[in-house]
Structure formats: structure tokens, C-alpha cells
Design a protein around this motif. Structure first.
Motif, PDB file in Angstrom:
ATOM      1  N   SER A  34       0.825  -1.213   0.000  1.00 38.56           N
ATOM      2  CA  SER A  34       0.000   0.000   0.000  1.00 38.56           C
ATOM      3  C   SER A  34       0.858   1.263   0.000  1.00 38.56           C
ATOM      4  O   SER A  34       0.718   2.138   0.858  1.00 38.56           O
ATOM      5  CB  SER A  34      -0.946   0.008   1.203  1.00 38.56           C
ATOM      6  N   LEU A  35       1.747   1.343  -0.967  1.00 39.11           N
ATOM      7  CA  LEU A  35       2.621   2.496  -1.120  1.00 39.11           C
ATOM      8  C   LEU A  35       2.127   3.375  -2.258  1.00 39.11           C
ATOM      9  O   LEU A  35       1.447   2.917  -3.160  1.00 39.11           O
ATOM     10  CB  LEU A  35       4.051   2.050  -1.452  1.00 39.11           C
ATOM     11  N   SER A  36       2.510   4.635  -2.205  1.00 34.14           N
ATOM     12  CA  SER A  36       2.249   5.561  -3.293  1.00 34.14           C
ATOM     13  C   SER A  36       3.602   6.018  -3.818  1.00 34.14           C
ATOM     14  O   SER A  36       4.393   6.595  -3.076  1.00 34.14           O
ATOM     15  CB  SER A  36       1.447   6.752  -2.785  1.00 34.14           C
ATOM     16  N   ILE A  37       3.863   5.735  -5.085  1.00 34.10           N
ATOM     17  CA  ILE A  37       5.143   6.114  -5.677  1.00 34.10           C
ATOM     18  C   ILE A  37       4.890   7.038  -6.856  1.00 34.10           C
ATOM     19  O   ILE A  37       4.109   6.735  -7.752  1.00 34.10           O
ATOM     20  CB  ILE A  37       5.942   4.880  -6.151  1.00 34.10           C
ATOM     21  N   LYS A  38       5.553   8.200  -6.828  1.00 32.11           N
ATOM     22  CA  LYS A  38       5.489   9.146  -7.935  1.00 32.11           C
ATOM     23  C   LYS A  38       6.801   9.015  -8.703  1.00 32.11           C
ATOM     24  O   LYS A  38       7.879   9.118  -8.126  1.00 32.11           O
ATOM     25  CB  LYS A  38       5.316  10.575  -7.415  1.00 32.11           C
ATOM     26  N   TYR A  39       6.706   8.770  -9.996  1.00 32.92           N
ATOM     27  CA  TYR A  39       7.879   8.558 -10.835  1.00 32.92           C
ATOM     28  C   TYR A  39       8.204   9.826 -11.620  1.00 32.92           C
ATOM     29  O   TYR A  39       7.311  10.462 -12.178  1.00 32.92           O
ATOM     30  CB  TYR A  39       7.635   7.416 -11.814  1.00 32.92           C
ATOM     31  N   HIS A  40       9.479  10.179 -11.658  1.00 29.35           N
ATOM     32  CA  HIS A  40       9.960  11.323 -12.432  1.00 29.35           C
ATOM     33  C   HIS A  40      10.901  10.765 -13.499  1.00 29.35           C
ATOM     34  O   HIS A  40      11.995  10.308 -13.181  1.00 29.35           O
ATOM     35  CB  HIS A  40      10.695  12.320 -11.543  1.00 29.35           C
ATOM     36  N   HIS A  41      10.455  10.762 -14.739  1.00 31.60           N
ATOM     37  CA  HIS A  41      11.232  10.184 -15.834  1.00 31.60           C
ATOM     38  C   HIS A  41      12.153  11.250 -16.428  1.00 31.60           C
ATOM     39  O   HIS A  41      11.697  12.338 -16.785  1.00 31.60           O
ATOM     40  CB  HIS A  41      10.299   9.627 -16.908  1.00 31.60           C
ATOM     41  N   TYR A  42      13.447  10.914 -16.532  1.00 31.99           N
ATOM     42  CA  TYR A  42      14.446  11.804 -17.098  1.00 31.99           C
ATOM     43  C   TYR A  42      15.128  11.117 -18.261  1.00 31.99           C
ATOM     44  O   TYR A  42      15.344   9.909 -18.236  1.00 31.99           O
ATOM     45  CB  TYR A  42      15.496  12.180 -16.045  1.00 31.99           C
ATOM     46  N   LYS A  43      15.466  11.897 -19.270  1.00 26.99           N
ATOM     47  CA  LYS A  43      16.178  11.357 -20.425  1.00 26.99           C
ATOM     48  C   LYS A  43      17.652  11.677 -20.269  1.00 26.99           C
ATOM     49  O   LYS A  43      18.021  12.801 -19.941  1.00 26.99           O
ATOM     50  CB  LYS A  43      15.637  11.955 -21.716  1.00 26.99           C
ATOM     51  N   ALA A  44      18.475  10.673 -20.521  1.00 20.76           N
ATOM     52  CA  ALA A  44      19.919  10.846 -20.448  1.00 20.76           C
ATOM     53  C   ALA A  44      20.562   9.710 -21.223  1.00 20.76           C
ATOM     54  O   ALA A  44      19.897   8.744 -21.589  1.00 20.76           O
ATOM     55  CB  ALA A  44      20.389  10.832 -18.999  1.00 20.76           C
ATOM     56  N   GLY A  45      21.841   9.824 -21.496  1.00 23.95           N
ATOM     57  CA  GLY A  45      22.571   8.752 -22.159  1.00 23.95           C
ATOM     58  C   GLY A  45      22.838   9.022 -23.622  1.00 23.95           C
ATOM     59  O   GLY A  45      22.544  10.097 -24.156  1.00 23.95           O
ATOM     60  N   ALA A  46      23.406   8.035 -24.291  1.00 23.95           N
ATOM     61  CA  ALA A  46      23.869   8.191 -25.670  1.00 23.95           C
ATOM     62  C   ALA A  46      22.742   8.511 -26.642  1.00 23.95           C
ATOM     63  O   ALA A  46      22.872   9.402 -27.481  1.00 23.95           O
ATOM     64  CB  ALA A  46      24.605   6.938 -26.118  1.00 23.95           C
ATOM     65  N   LYS A  47      21.626   7.793 -26.548  1.00 22.35           N
ATOM     66  CA  LYS A  47      20.514   8.027 -27.482  1.00 22.35           C
ATOM     67  C   LYS A  47      19.990   9.458 -27.330  1.00 22.35           C
ATOM     68  O   LYS A  47      19.742  10.149 -28.323  1.00 22.35           O
ATOM     69  CB  LYS A  47      19.400   7.017 -27.230  1.00 22.35           C
ATOM     70  N   HIS A  48      19.851   9.904 -26.105  1.00 23.21           N
ATOM     71  CA  HIS A  48      19.403  11.273 -25.854  1.00 23.21           C
ATOM     72  C   HIS A  48      20.441  12.273 -26.364  1.00 23.21           C
ATOM     73  O   HIS A  48      20.094  13.287 -26.969  1.00 23.21           O
ATOM     74  CB  HIS A  48      19.144  11.473 -24.356  1.00 23.21           C
ATOM     75  N   TYR A  49      21.724  11.979 -26.142  1.00 25.95           N
ATOM     76  CA  TYR A  49      22.796  12.857 -26.607  1.00 25.95           C
ATOM     77  C   TYR A  49      22.779  12.994 -28.126  1.00 25.95           C
ATOM     78  O   TYR A  49      22.898  14.098 -28.667  1.00 25.95           O
ATOM     79  CB  TYR A  49      24.154  12.343 -26.141  1.00 25.95           C
ATOM     80  N   LEU A  50      22.641  11.867 -28.823  1.00 24.84           N
ATOM     81  CA  LEU A  50      22.634  11.915 -30.283  1.00 24.84           C
ATOM     82  C   LEU A  50      21.439  12.695 -30.819  1.00 24.84           C
ATOM     83  O   LEU A  50      21.528  13.357 -31.848  1.00 24.84           O
ATOM     84  CB  LEU A  50      22.649  10.503 -30.858  1.00 24.84           C
ATOM     85  N   ALA A  51      20.315  12.643 -30.118  1.00 24.53           N
ATOM     86  CA  ALA A  51      19.117  13.354 -30.560  1.00 24.53           C
ATOM     87  C   ALA A  51      19.148  14.841 -30.211  1.00 24.53           C
ATOM     88  O   ALA A  51      18.621  15.669 -30.951  1.00 24.53           O
ATOM     89  CB  ALA A  51      17.874  12.709 -29.952  1.00 24.53           C
ATOM     90  N   THR A  52      19.785  15.192 -29.088  1.00 21.14           N
ATOM     91  CA  THR A  52      19.705  16.567 -28.593  1.00 21.14           C
ATOM     92  C   THR A  52      21.046  17.275 -28.453  1.00 21.14           C
ATOM     93  O   THR A  52      21.084  18.497 -28.309  1.00 21.14           O
ATOM     94  CB  THR A  52      19.028  16.604 -27.211  1.00 21.14           C
ATOM     95  N   GLY A  53      22.146  16.517 -28.406  1.00 17.56           N
ATOM     96  CA  GLY A  53      23.466  17.122 -28.186  1.00 17.56           C
ATOM     97  C   GLY A  53      23.774  17.368 -26.719  1.00 17.56           C
ATOM     98  O   GLY A  53      24.784  17.968 -26.383  1.00 17.56           O
ATOM     99  N   GLU A  54      22.930  16.910 -25.821  1.00 15.96           N
ATOM    100  CA  GLU A  54      23.183  17.094 -24.386  1.00 15.96           C
ATOM    101  C   GLU A  54      23.113  15.755 -23.662  1.00 15.96           C
ATOM    102  O   GLU A  54      22.281  14.917 -23.966  1.00 15.96           O
ATOM    103  CB  GLU A  54      22.200  18.074 -23.766  1.00 15.96           C
ATOM    104  N   LEU A  55      24.035  15.557 -22.723  1.00 23.82           N
ATOM    105  CA  LEU A  55      23.986  14.355 -21.892  1.00 23.82           C
ATOM    106  C   LEU A  55      23.069  14.581 -20.709  1.00 23.82           C
ATOM    107  O   LEU A  55      22.236  13.759 -20.362  1.00 23.82           O
ATOM    108  CB  LEU A  55      25.388  13.982 -21.399  1.00 23.82           C
ATOM    109  N   TRP A  56      23.247  15.709 -20.054  1.00 21.86           N
ATOM    110  CA  TRP A  56      22.478  16.057 -18.862  1.00 21.86           C
ATOM    111  C   TRP A  56      22.595  17.557 -18.716  1.00 21.86           C
ATOM    112  O   TRP A  56      23.694  18.088 -18.634  1.00 21.86           O
ATOM    113  CB  TRP A  56      23.081  15.341 -17.653  1.00 21.86           C
ATOM    114  N   ASN A  57      21.497  18.263 -18.711  1.00 20.93           N
ATOM    115  CA  ASN A  57      21.610  19.719 -18.639  1.00 20.93           C
ATOM    116  C   ASN A  57      21.218  20.251 -17.264  1.00 20.93           C
ATOM    117  O   ASN A  57      20.713  19.531 -16.415  1.00 20.93           O
ATOM    118  CB  ASN A  57      20.807  20.380 -19.764  1.00 20.93           C
TER     119      ASN A  57
END
Length: 67
Positions: A34-57
């Protein structure tokens, strides 16, 4: 009911598959304990870098620090 906030950063390699499995386990844990978990999804890594040019901003870092 206990509430939790969790960052989800799948990353590269086996990361996405491992994260998918971990999220399934957490979903089952929510029901069983009976837990409540809120998930915060973040994009990072090679695929994100190739698409955006940033690893982590700075905006993502600030969101992670202040959910």
C-alpha cells in the motif's frame, strides 16, 4: 500510506531493460505494501545525446534536485 518520489533514468546498454524490470517490481510493491510512488522520468545517455546534443543539462539537474 507511505509516499515516495523516484527518479527514473534508464541510461544506456542494458539500462532500459533493467529499469523496465525495476519498475515492474516497484508496481507490485505498491500494491502489496500500500505504497504511493510518484515517478519522475528523465532522459539521459547516448541516445538522448545523439538526438539533442546534451547528456544532462542544468534544467534536468534542477528538476532532479527539486521534484
Amino acid at each position: 500510506m507511505n509516499s515516495y518520489s523516484i527518479a527514473v533514468i534508464p541510461g544506456d546498454g542494458i539500462g532500459p531493460e533493467v529499469m523496465d524490470g525495476a519498475l515492474e517490481v516497484l508496481a507490485a510493491t505498491e500494491d502489496i505494501f500500500s505504497l504511493s510512488i510518484k515517478y519522475h522520468h528523465y532522459k539521459a545517455g547516448a541516445k538522448h545525446y545523439l538526438a539533442t546534443g546534451e547528456l544532462w543539462n542544468h534544467d534536468l539537474a534542477q528538476q532532479a534536485a527539486d521534484p
